[in-house]
Write a protein that holds these residues in place. Sequence first.
Motif, mmCIF file in Angstrom:
data_model
loop_
_atom_site.group_PDB
_atom_site.id
_atom_site.type_symbol
_atom_site.label_atom_id
_atom_site.label_comp_id
_atom_site.label_asym_id
_atom_site.label_seq_id
_atom_site.Cartn_x
_atom_site.Cartn_y
_atom_site.Cartn_z
ATOM 1 N N UNK A 181 0.829 71.042 -12.574
ATOM 2 C CA UNK A 181 0.105 69.989 -13.283
ATOM 3 C C UNK A 181 -1.385 70.299 -13.370
ATOM 4 N N UNK A 182 -1.926 70.904 -12.324
ATOM 5 C CA UNK A 182 -3.371 71.146 -12.297
ATOM 6 C C UNK A 182 -3.803 71.997 -13.483
ATOM 7 N N UNK A 183 -3.038 73.045 -13.801
ATOM 8 C CA UNK A 183 -3.402 73.915 -14.916
ATOM 9 C C UNK A 183 -3.366 73.150 -16.239
ATOM 10 N N UNK A 184 -2.360 72.274 -16.397
ATOM 11 C CA UNK A 184 -2.259 71.487 -17.625
ATOM 12 C C UNK A 184 -3.411 70.505 -17.734
ATOM 13 N N UNK A 185 -3.740 69.825 -16.631
ATOM 14 C CA UNK A 185 -4.837 68.865 -16.655
ATOM 15 C C UNK A 185 -6.167 69.565 -16.937
ATOM 16 N N UNK A 186 -6.368 70.716 -16.327
ATOM 17 C CA UNK A 186 -7.598 71.469 -16.574
ATOM 18 C C UNK A 186 -7.726 71.811 -18.061
ATOM 19 N N UNK A 187 -6.637 72.247 -18.655
ATOM 20 C CA UNK A 187 -6.644 72.654 -20.058
ATOM 21 C C UNK A 187 -6.893 71.463 -20.970
ATOM 22 N N UNK A 188 -6.170 70.373 -20.755
ATOM 23 C CA UNK A 188 -6.326 69.197 -21.603
ATOM 24 C C UNK A 188 -7.725 68.603 -21.486
ATOM 25 N N UNK A 189 -8.209 68.486 -20.269
ATOM 26 C CA UNK A 189 -9.513 67.850 -20.075
ATOM 27 C C UNK A 189 -10.647 68.720 -20.618
ATOM 28 N N UNK A 190 -10.509 70.027 -20.522
ATOM 29 C CA UNK A 190 -11.517 70.902 -21.111
ATOM 30 C C UNK A 190 -11.518 70.759 -22.626
ATOM 31 N N UNK A 191 -10.334 70.684 -23.215
ATOM 32 C CA UNK A 191 -10.219 70.559 -24.674
ATOM 33 C C UNK A 191 -10.844 69.272 -25.185
ATOM 34 N N UNK A 192 -10.647 68.174 -24.429
ATOM 35 C CA UNK A 192 -11.079 66.864 -24.922
ATOM 36 C C UNK A 192 -12.346 66.345 -24.232
ATOM 37 N N UNK A 193 -13.030 67.217 -23.509
ATOM 38 C CA UNK A 193 -14.316 66.845 -22.924
ATOM 39 C C UNK A 193 -14.225 65.795 -21.839
ATOM 40 N N UNK A 194 -13.217 65.925 -20.958
ATOM 41 C CA UNK A 194 -12.988 64.946 -19.909
ATOM 42 C C UNK A 194 -13.130 65.585 -18.526
ATOM 43 N N UNK A 195 -13.455 64.781 -17.533
ATOM 44 C CA UNK A 195 -13.404 65.176 -16.128
ATOM 45 C C UNK A 195 -12.247 64.434 -15.481
ATOM 46 N N UNK A 196 -11.445 65.139 -14.677
ATOM 47 C CA UNK A 196 -10.373 64.459 -13.959
ATOM 48 C C UNK A 196 -10.477 64.752 -12.469
ATOM 49 N N UNK A 197 -10.061 63.806 -11.675
ATOM 50 C CA UNK A 197 -10.093 63.958 -10.227
ATOM 51 C C UNK A 197 -9.194 62.902 -9.608
ATOM 52 N N UNK A 198 -8.913 63.055 -8.327
ATOM 53 C CA UNK A 198 -8.262 62.002 -7.558
ATOM 54 C C UNK A 198 -9.327 61.326 -6.718
ATOM 55 N N UNK A 199 -9.444 60.023 -6.874
ATOM 56 C CA UNK A 199 -10.394 59.230 -6.100
ATOM 57 C C UNK A 199 -9.616 58.177 -5.329
ATOM 58 N N UNK A 200 -9.622 58.312 -4.009
ATOM 59 C CA UNK A 200 -8.869 57.392 -3.153
ATOM 60 C C UNK A 200 -7.398 57.348 -3.552
ATOM 61 N N UNK A 201 -6.830 58.542 -3.759
ATOM 62 C CA UNK A 201 -5.408 58.714 -4.015
ATOM 63 C C UNK A 201 -4.979 58.200 -5.389
ATOM 64 N N UNK A 202 -5.922 57.982 -6.293
ATOM 65 C CA UNK A 202 -5.605 57.517 -7.634
ATOM 66 C C UNK A 202 -6.266 58.431 -8.664
ATOM 67 N N UNK A 203 -5.567 58.662 -9.759
ATOM 68 C CA UNK A 203 -6.071 59.543 -10.816
ATOM 69 C C UNK A 203 -7.213 58.871 -11.572
ATOM 70 N N UNK A 204 -8.321 59.593 -11.717
ATOM 71 C CA UNK A 204 -9.475 59.107 -12.466
ATOM 72 C C UNK A 204 -9.800 60.097 -13.575
ATOM 73 N N UNK A 205 -9.969 59.573 -14.787
ATOM 74 C CA UNK A 205 -10.346 60.391 -15.943
ATOM 75 C C UNK A 205 -11.538 59.740 -16.622
#
Length: 308
Positions: A181-205
């Motif tokens: 999943x990490x590779x897919x998220x990295x690719x999608x977020x780079x394409x669409x100008x987003x930052x993604x991370x887990x903050x307190x065990x929850x996905x943040x975009x």
Amino acid sequence: MTGGALYDRRYTLMLGTLTQPSLAVYGTTPGVGTHRPTALRIEFDIEKDILPSSNKGGIRITNMNDGNRAALRPGILATLEVGYAGLMQTLFIGGALKVKTQRQGPDIVTEMECGDGEATIQNTVLDKSYSAGTTLSQVLTDIAAAMQVPSAAAPDGSRFGLAVGVPSYVFKRGFTIHGPIRATMDKLCKTFGLDWSLQNNALQIVPKKHHTGETAELLSPRTGLLGVPSFDGRTCTFGSLLNPRLTPGRLVLLQSKAVSGLFKIRKGKWSGDTHGPHWLCEIEAIAMPAAQALIQSTQLPIAPTPGT
């Protein structure tokens, strides 16, 4: 900051599992007109970032009882809430990666090294194909489900801990996810100008050029700012009394003689000692001139200074 000045420290540390999060609880306990800390000394050092590397937490507990100490093992979940009277907020949720106990003089000190969603980020895989007409929001929602992170309705209808500014993009030729999943998220977020991370065990975009949409936190010498902020024209670093609302992706409005303006928090370190004076955070943030323009046109909410 909303809720009053930064004094009368409070904290709660819960150790357990997702199904039994409070196997052991330590923190401030009600007293007569005040709150008293437990007899146990708890020290913590938390590092958080808006990027997808797992947030880290180091927690030290002095003189736990034998039963609670024996129950601690890799995988145990630590939930740390910190703040002050009138302001308590979760600072960190993470699973123990390493647990070590050693005697230091008359004391027995247990140290935990924790990661916020470490296993989720490293190990989640997904194999799924989408037909033409699938939206980016649908793909990200499925990824959140595969990561098995808590999620809540976001303004765009996606299922995340927090998701703002996700483009209304449609995959006209479909889309395929295969592998980590990490590779897919990295690719999608780079394409669409987003930052993604887990903050307190929850996905943040959050968009790279935007913020979480929460009320900007006002920080001045009156509300906890310490020392003189350093600013190189883009990045600002500053210290503050520990503030659990200074979180990655959120806006902070700095007001000082040296530096004033709106900044988006990129990363920081939060540390404290329940039996000592240390209760601080160090923040790195980037300038947000577009958000500053909204402030000047009164379109962006700002948390008021205490007492105003």
